[in-house]
Enzyme design. Structure first.
Site, mmCIF file in Angstrom:
data_model
loop_
_atom_site.group_PDB
_atom_site.id
_atom_site.type_symbol
_atom_site.label_atom_id
_atom_site.label_comp_id
_atom_site.label_asym_id
_atom_site.label_seq_id
_atom_site.Cartn_x
_atom_site.Cartn_y
_atom_site.Cartn_z
ATOM 1 N N LYS A 164 14.386 42.717 49.216
ATOM 2 C CA LYS A 164 13.257 43.100 50.070
ATOM 3 C C LYS A 164 12.670 44.381 49.496
ATOM 4 C CE LYS A 164 13.314 44.938 54.752
ATOM 5 N NZ LYS A 164 13.547 44.626 56.157
ATOM 6 N N LYS A 166 10.151 47.597 49.911
ATOM 7 C CA LYS A 166 9.479 48.409 50.931
ATOM 8 C C LYS A 166 8.147 48.861 50.350
ATOM 9 C CE LYS A 166 12.457 48.900 54.314
ATOM 10 N NZ LYS A 166 12.132 48.387 55.649
ATOM 11 N N ASP A 195 8.482 44.362 53.023
ATOM 12 C CA ASP A 195 8.408 44.944 54.369
ATOM 13 C C ASP A 195 7.395 46.081 54.332
ATOM 14 O OD1 ASP A 195 8.793 45.841 56.918
ATOM 15 O OD2 ASP A 195 10.955 46.174 56.739
ATOM 16 N N GLU A 221 7.052 41.118 56.052
ATOM 17 C CA GLU A 221 7.571 41.651 57.316
ATOM 18 C C GLU A 221 6.645 42.753 57.841
ATOM 19 O OE1 GLU A 221 11.796 42.399 56.915
ATOM 20 O OE2 GLU A 221 11.751 43.896 58.493
ATOM 21 N N ASP A 246 8.973 42.518 63.165
ATOM 22 C CA ASP A 246 10.139 43.412 63.240
ATOM 23 C C ASP A 246 9.869 44.491 64.295
ATOM 24 O OD1 ASP A 246 12.431 44.833 62.910
ATOM 25 O OD2 ASP A 246 12.020 45.572 60.907
ATOM 26 N N GLU A 324 20.232 41.102 56.115
ATOM 27 C CA GLU A 324 20.073 42.278 55.245
ATOM 28 C C GLU A 324 21.161 43.292 55.612
ATOM 29 O OE1 GLU A 324 16.165 43.950 55.876
ATOM 30 O OE2 GLU A 324 16.499 44.165 58.022
HETATM 31 C C1 MUC Z 1 13.358 47.760 58.535
HETATM 32 O O1 MUC Z 1 12.229 48.078 58.818
HETATM 33 O O2 MUC Z 1 13.555 46.581 58.410
HETATM 34 C C2 MUC Z 1 15.987 47.437 57.072
HETATM 35 C C3 MUC Z 1 16.239 47.386 55.736
HETATM 36 C C4 MUC Z 1 15.694 48.519 55.161
HETATM 37 O O3 MUC Z 1 15.692 48.840 53.983
HETATM 38 O O4 MUC Z 1 15.092 49.254 56.140
HETATM 39 C C5 MUC Z 1 15.423 48.710 57.394
HETATM 40 C C6 MUC Z 1 14.415 48.829 58.442
HETATM 41 MG MG MG Z 2 11.512 45.850 58.860
#
Ligand code: MUC
Ligand code: MG
Length: 371
Positions: A164, A166, A195, A221, A246, A324
């Site tokens: 995943k 960010k 995400d 996400e 989320d 995760e």
């Molecule tokens: C989120 O926003 O999902 C979950 C995995 C990650 O790296 O951050 C969290 C929070």
């Molecule tokens: Mg998230």
């Protein structure tokens, strides 16, 4: 058997590298531990994690502790822990919101009950369906080359083959380029998801998701702010790539509204967001009823919190997006004597008694604020 006391500890645990989200970069993760004791001296322990103080969500560590100490503890002391559903219902009638606080208290009561019966906690939630579950890793170092190295090493070790990314911080268009470079480097061996952590507006999301879908991203996400369910519905209609709720999905009632309006077509479950294990199973049931895919989410808990999530998720039939539950791998140190095991791209579900984790009191004292 009656509950005698509830204690709450706030712990700051250093991470192995900075972990960059849209709103905060984690170098120390704050976790909240609760210990519930009964009159015979038996104990139950639980954990929730928070990200970036008040920047990720409303439930700050300090507020969680104060609200448990002041409002929740008096409601549960003297109660028989076996009836944890009844206890939490009474709590919900007297304490609004405060889902993280409710979650950590409920889990500690569950741990106590399961330990007293010498059974794993998952036996209190219908029993185990999965012995292990797929586990994603979040690439969030803030640097494309470092992320590619991390992904390759992870694949080599057979640790993770779902990544995943960010992508909520910085220029959205550059972030799309970053994702496409990672897909080019490891996309033939791994599934890539992103995400956004609420960072885009609808126009930006429409442009970027088009490119991400084209480039082979397999899930997006929370692209829009948590309040923008109408925008999420339009994105869900427009794109083939699954759109996951989320931050917009907290209560059971949220899950129903999101399902009804298709403000996303998949759910990131998190025990802390939903206010406990029992509520999380209800949210999962809404997803099952409407045909949404599930993701076994994390707030980046350490080993104890991860064990709680893993045990509960092991009782839920299907996780289309895996989990995760990588939290323990991001920390330099741990607050339990035993560790969570990862094998062949999966997390091994810990067994009991309770959540199967033994608290390391020395470490708790070392990392606790004010102890
Ligand atoms: C989120 O926003 O999902 C979950 C995995 C990650 O790296 O951050 C969290 C929070
Ligand atoms: Mg998230």
């Amino acid at each position: 058997m009656k509950i005698r006391s509830v204690e709450v500890y706030i712990i700051d645990l250093p991470t192995i590298r900075p972990h960059q989200l849209a709103m905060h970069t984690i170098v120390e993760q704050t976790i909240i531990l609760a210990r519930v004791m009964d009159e015979e001296g038996a104990e139950g322990w639980a954990e929730v994690a928070t990200i970036g103080g008040a920047s990720y969500g409303e439930g700050t560590p300090e507020a969680i502790k104060v609200n448990i100490d002041t409002y929740i503890a008096p409601l549960i002391i003297g109660k028989n822990p076996v009836h944890y559903d009844k206890i939490m219902h009474e709590v919900s009638l007297n304490v609004r919101g405060n889902n993280f606080a409710k979650a950590v208290v409920e889990s500690a009561i569950v741990d106590l009950v399961a330990r007293r019966r010498n059974i794993p906690a998952y036996e209190l939630f219908g029993g185990q369906i999965h012995k292990s579950l797929p586990v994603a890793w979040t690439l969030a170092s803030g640097d494309t080359n470092k992320d590619i190295e991390e992904a390759k090493e992870s694949l080599h070790q057979k640790r993770h083959n779902i990544f995943k990314l960010k992508i909520g911080k910085g220029n959205p268009y550059k972030n799309v380029e970053h994702v496409l470079k990672i897909i080019e480097a490891v996309g033939d061996q791994a599934r890539i998801t992103v995400d956004v952590n609420q960072a885009w507006d609808e126009t930006t999301a429409t442009y970027c998701i088009e490119a991400l879908q084209e480039g082979g991203v397999s899930m997006v996400e929370q692209p829009l702010p948590a309040w923008d369910n109408e925008g999420m519905s339009r994105l869900t209609d427009r794109f083939k790539v699954p759109i996951m709720a989320d931050e917009s999905l907290n209560s059971l009632q949220d899950s129903f509204q999101i399902a009804k309006h298709r403000a996303g077509n998949s759910f990131a479950l998190k025990i802390c967001k939903h206010g406990g294990m029992t509520q999380t199973k209800k949210v999962a049931a809404i997803a099952e009823g409407v045909g949404f895919g599930l993701y076994g989410g994390t707030m980046i808990e350490s080993s104890l919190g991860t064990a709680i999530c893993a045990q509960l998720y092991s009782t839920i039939p299907k996780f289309e997006f895996g989990t995760e539950l990588f939290g323990p791998l991001l920390f330099k140190e741990n607050i339990t004597l035993n560790e969570i095991k990862y094998e062949n791209y999966e997390i091994i579900i810990p067994d009991g008694p309770g959540f199967g984790m033994e608290i390391d009191m020395e470490k708790v004292k070392h990392f606790s604020r004010g102890l």
